[in-house]
Design a protein around this motif. Sequence first.
Motif: not given
Length: 383
Positions: A21-41
């Motif tokens: 289902a990765f093919k469905l991705c339309y690159q909105c970037g919502l995943c990155d906004t909620v990912c805890p990694w982006n709180r530290v790096r």
Amino acid sequence: MEIVAPFKEIIDVIKESGGDAFKLCYQCGLCDTVCPWNRVRTFSMRKIVRQATFGLTEIENEEIWRCTTCGKCPQRCPRGVKIIECGVSLRRIATEYGVFPTPVRPVRTASASLIGEGNPIGEERENRADWAKGLSVKTFTEGMEVLYFPGCYLSYDSRLKKVAAATANILNRAGVDFGILGSKENCCGESIRKTGDEECFKRLARENIKTFIENGVQKILVSSPHCYHTFKNEYPEFKVNFEVVHISQYIFELINEGRLELNKEYGKKVTYHDPCYLGRHNGIYDEPREALKKIPGLELIEMPDSRVDSLCCGGGGGRIWMETPKGERFSDLRLEQAMEVGAEVLVTSCPYCITNFEDSRLTLDVVENIEVKDITEIMQEVI
Ligand code: SF4
Ligand code: SF4
């Protein structure tokens, strides 16, 4: 030189692993906004998904090992991309090629120990039941009410053995007819599977299933949300269905049935941390809170990022075995959140969370400011 796995192979492996289902991705970037990694790096799962779409994954890159499989981004993805499965399938390729960046190398040691001794921490199989000595814990036999499956960390880790002991004391106090499998128990295999080592997972799962069937097991009580998840949601892939219950649910049940009486006061401010694999992955949010609320004198306070938004401790997806540099540990942030809401005790119900929080308590030098407890340890004090 960069190792770029062949285009077709990546696409095929992702498909086979349920990550198509990765093919469905339309690159909105919502995943990155909620990912805890982006709180530290900085870290971009969106980018990893994009590269995989074109079969351009750099399998030697540490980035594919970051995801803790916390479950935060799949619940937000507007396109239903199986983000975790996609990430795990890339790790499968890296595992197959034997490509492990330095911080990830401990995974190989864990895998070897799992195959040799049935646990990831290099302990001997025959010592697996040592935690239970002197605690009136029987060996499981057919017809008992429940099999207690403490899992690897509660069986061997000195901090977590206290949780196994607390659990045994609670079960005995409630008059539960339970037993353990001791050295016949193997790691559930959940975390090694998330590192892409499917072969090791299958081996552990088959051995456990065989042991459960041979010993007439029907109902399994677990302490780890990772055991819970894999027994409940992944072992059915082998055409078996055991009744699985997590200790936080079971305690609530025992209280409600009048089998467990909470007689003593616990006059402390407590905050509860939802482990990813208990909360987001399995929807268990209320039972641990309701059980805690029944304790006389206990004041339960909520942290920001609770329930479906719980902040991952950093230990899922096999990250418990990998090296995370100081300053990039989510557990540090969680401990700070707990202290900011005025909690004296941070309570949870997962061996990985406790390990990471205890570690943060030491490295942040806040041992005097906050305690870290498993729910069973508090219950043990009030029964
Ligand atoms: S949230 Fe879903 S659709 Fe959006 S970038 Fe991430 S994977 Fe793609
Ligand atoms: S599952 Fe969690 S850790 Fe993994 S990419 Fe999504 S938000 Fe980040």
